[in-house]
Design an enzyme around this catalytic site. Structure first.
Site, short mmCIF file in Angstrom:
data_model
loop_
_atom_site.label_atom_id
_atom_site.label_comp_id
_atom_site.label_asym_id
_atom_site.label_seq_id
_atom_site.Cartn_x
_atom_site.Cartn_y
_atom_site.Cartn_z
N TYR A 126 0.80 -1.22 0.00
CA TYR A 126 0.00 0.00 0.00
C TYR A 126 0.84 1.27 0.00
O TYR A 126 0.29 2.36 0.20
CB TYR A 126 -0.92 0.03 1.22
N LYS A 193 3.37 -14.05 5.89
CA LYS A 193 3.39 -15.14 4.90
C LYS A 193 4.86 -15.42 4.58
O LYS A 193 5.27 -15.43 3.41
CB LYS A 193 2.59 -14.69 3.66
N ASP A 226 -3.13 -16.95 6.05
CA ASP A 226 -4.32 -17.69 5.61
C ASP A 226 -4.86 -18.56 6.75
O ASP A 226 -6.07 -18.59 7.02
CB ASP A 226 -4.04 -18.50 4.34
N ASP A 250 -5.10 -4.72 6.80
CA ASP A 250 -6.31 -4.12 6.25
C ASP A 250 -7.40 -5.19 6.17
O ASP A 250 -8.54 -4.98 6.62
CB ASP A 250 -5.99 -3.58 4.85
#
Ligand code: NAD
Length: 363
Positions: A126, A193, A226, A250
């Site tokens: 972002y 991740k 996840d 987010d």
């Protein structure tokens, strides 16, 4: 007698002025002495000052270091870019704090949830570093990446850059652990991740782990994003404070808001270096309800609770939260969104919800 706090109050637009007024009254009813410095930003400032960012408003935030802000409409495709993003950049508001808690009386998909999401607000995908199709910059960046990595990028691909720095990771990690200590939390979970993005997310995980060593009293663990999403839906009670890079933060913070009843009850804070902090509801300006005394001011009032705690008025913040919780648990004087049926004629307005909270505070 405590000293007077100076706070910048930004009414915003759409339904903003109504919920800001309700929140201001409720905060004042706690008895904490506050001098509000009312400033316009965004669409209303454009009309009055010809700029969405009048210097007076920015100076006021810089001077007072604390702002309470109503939602600001982002006019898509014209005028200026998101004022919310611009505010974050102007004051380097690197920490986005989003507590999510179940209040009896609010219909939720889950039972007891009490989580705090700490999202890094500046870096990651972002950061706004993107290269569009057909531009010479894209060709240059693609060429440089292919040369450095040996990877082949298709010519019809746009490129967005994800970067995560040691400094950015360290300060958000420190923020999360400090928040845990100050607010009596037990555990911080780093979400990442790093199994796939070994360098960027790997760095984030390593740095948060290093910071964790300075806080032996707080448990530390990590989860892959996840798996984290699945676990939050199945067993949110296992988690306490989550710290995440910008993009995952987010998404996960909205997931967590959904667990506790959604937009109407979700507060947020953006906190920066040198202590500048802007408190707001996470919902937008809901323009279709503007001027109707209809929407729920609870999310902004909960942001007011965070603000009171931030300025050292913890007891007043607790009282305001308890007063709201009592009104919502009783279920009589609540806005349409908290009723079982949305067109329930017994729903009260923004102002009347505030009146009920104030009556509780003064009981
Ligand atoms: P929104 O959050 O304003 O509203 C979506 C819907 O959610 C509303 O129509 C309403 O049904 C419901 N809702 C929202 N807040 C509510 C409340 N307090 N009580 C009861 N119901 C409520 O989202 P949007 O329509 O996508 O955005 C409107 C504008 O707000 C856009 O310009 C957007 O960019 C801006 N926005 C600003 C902020 C901010 O200032 N922090 C955040 C999000 C969106």
């Amino acid at each position: 007698m405590s000293t007077t706090h100076h706070i910048t109050l930004i009414p915003g637009d759409g339904t903003g002025p109504e919920i800001v007024e309700a929140t201001r009254r409720a905060i004042e009813a706690t008895g904490v002495p506050i001098e509000w410095d009312v400033q316009e930003i965004g669409v209303p400032a454009m009309a009055k000052h010809g700029t969405p960012f009048p210097t007076e408003a920015l100076d006021s935030i810089r001077r007072n270091k604390v702002g309470l802000k109503g939602p600001l409409t982002t006019e898509l495709g014209k005028g200026f870019r998101s004022v919310n993003v611009a505010l974050r950049k102007e004051f380097d508001l690197y920490a986005n704090l989003r507590p999510a808690k179940t209040y009896p009386g609010v219909r939720t998909p889950m039972g007891n949830v009490d989580l705090v999401v700490v999202r890094e607000n500046i870096e990651d995908l972002y950061a706004g570093i993107e290269f569009d199709l057909g531009t010479p910059e894209l060709a240059a960046v693609r060429g440089a990446i292919e040369q450095a990595s040996g990877a082949k990028i298709r010519e019809d691909a746009a490129i967005a850059i994800k970067y995560i720095s040691e400094m950015g990771s360290r300060r958000i990690a420190k923020f999360a652990f400090d928040y845990a200590v100050t607010n009596g939390r037990k555990k911080v979970t780093a979400v990442h991740k790093a199994n796939v993005m070994k360098f960027a997310d790997g760095l984030f995980l390593r740095v948060v782990g290093e910071v964790a060593k300075d806080y032996p009293q707080i448990e530390f663990e990590d989860r892959i994003v996840d798996n984290m999403c699945m676990q939050l839906v199945q067993k949110p009670e296992l988690y306490d404070v989550l710290v995440l890079p910008n993009l995952y933060g987010d998404i996960v913070s909205d997931l967590v808001a959904g667990l506790v009843g959604g937009l109407g009850v979700a507060p947020g804070a953006n906190i920066g270096e040198n202590g500048i902090a802007v408190f707001e509801a996470i919902h937008g300006s809901a323009p279709k309800y503007a001027g109707q005394n209809k929407v729920n001011p609870m999310a902004l009032m909960l942001a007011g609770v965070l603000m009171l705690r931030h300025i050292g008025e913890r007891e007043a913040g607790d009282r305001l939260e308890q007063a709201m919780a009592a009104v919502v648990a009783e279920g009589r004087n609540v806005t349409y969104d908290l009723k079982a049926v949305r067109d329930d004629p017994s729903a009260v307005g923004t102002k009347e919800f505030a009146d009920a909270v104030i009556a509780r505070l003064q009981a």
